[in-house]
Design a protein around this motif. Sequence first.
Motif, PDB file in Angstrom:
ATOM      1  N   ARG A   6       0.800  -1.378  -0.103  1.00 42.77           N
ATOM      2  CA  ARG A   6      -0.224   0.032   0.033  1.00 42.77           C
ATOM      3  C   ARG A   6       1.011   1.367  -0.035  1.00 42.77           C
ATOM      4  N   GLY A   9       2.389   2.246  -3.400  1.00 42.12           N
ATOM      5  CA  GLY A   9       1.291   2.499  -4.033  1.00 42.12           C
ATOM      6  C   GLY A   9       1.050   1.459  -5.122  1.00 42.12           C
ATOM      7  N   ARG A  12      -4.421  -1.006  -3.444  1.00 39.12           N
ATOM      8  CA  ARG A  12      -5.387   0.028  -2.701  1.00 39.12           C
ATOM      9  C   ARG A  12      -6.376  -0.559  -1.662  1.00 39.12           C
ATOM     10  N   LEU A  28      -3.548  -1.411  -7.806  1.00 43.56           N
ATOM     11  CA  LEU A  28      -3.724  -0.026  -8.209  1.00 43.56           C
ATOM     12  C   LEU A  28      -4.123  -0.224  -9.548  1.00 43.56           C
ATOM     13  N   TYR A  31      -7.321  -1.400 -10.663  1.00 44.47           N
ATOM     14  CA  TYR A  31      -8.188  -0.373 -10.265  1.00 44.47           C
ATOM     15  C   TYR A  31      -8.441   0.515 -11.435  1.00 44.47           C
ATOM     16  N   ARG A  32      -7.104   1.305 -11.800  1.00 49.00           N
ATOM     17  CA  ARG A  32      -6.934   2.270 -12.890  1.00 49.00           C
ATOM     18  C   ARG A  32      -7.622   1.921 -14.121  1.00 49.00           C
ATOM     19  N   VAL A  56      -5.871   9.480  -6.224  1.00 50.67           N
ATOM     20  CA  VAL A  56      -5.584   8.001  -5.875  1.00 50.67           C
ATOM     21  C   VAL A  56      -4.346   7.707  -5.878  1.00 50.67           C
ATOM     22  N   ALA A  57      -3.664   8.039  -7.128  1.00 55.10           N
ATOM     23  CA  ALA A  57      -2.356   7.552  -7.084  1.00 55.10           C
ATOM     24  C   ALA A  57      -1.433   8.071  -6.062  1.00 55.10           C
ATOM     25  N   PRO A  60      -2.540   6.928  -0.289  1.00 57.28           N
ATOM     26  CA  PRO A  60      -2.878   5.591   0.023  1.00 57.28           C
ATOM     27  C   PRO A  60      -4.066   5.693   0.891  1.00 57.28           C
TER      28      PRO A  60
END
Length: 156
Positions: A6, A9, A12, A28, A31-32, A56-57, A60
């Motif tokens: 986490r 990065g 998430r 991540l 998710y993206r 978001v990026a 955390p």
Amino acid sequence: PQNRLRDEGRVRLLHLGLGPDTLGVVSLELYREKVLAAVAGSPREPLVRRFLEAAVAASPELGYERRGMGERGFGDTDITHLVAAGLLTVRDAGSWWLAVPGAGRFVRALLRGRRAVLALIKRSRHRQVPLRELEGLRAPPGAALGVPFLLHDLLG
């Protein structure tokens, strides 16, 4: 050590809405991809891309406060569009949880299915049903995810 992915990065944590301490973990990058696929070609796509990069990026955190969103350049209208796009869900006045677009339908189906399977067990003679018998049942109304999935969830 336990939060290394986490903090780097790479993953998430997401609040799933199944209880105060129930969290989901998602890559991540995945998710993206899913978020961008959900808004591809829509007028919200540039806002969503900016949110993914700036919030978001960059952080955390599980959720966002109005002040922090303002500091990142997101106003009330932007937040309204992010909620409508499914990226944020309301936690309380002035704060939001990070969300996955479309996850609400899954959560509702899961909760409805849990209730249906538990109601079936409660209606049985001694409030007990052998596992093999449950696995062979047709899904009761409201159990759209299927009995095997719901049993794994309930037993987990």
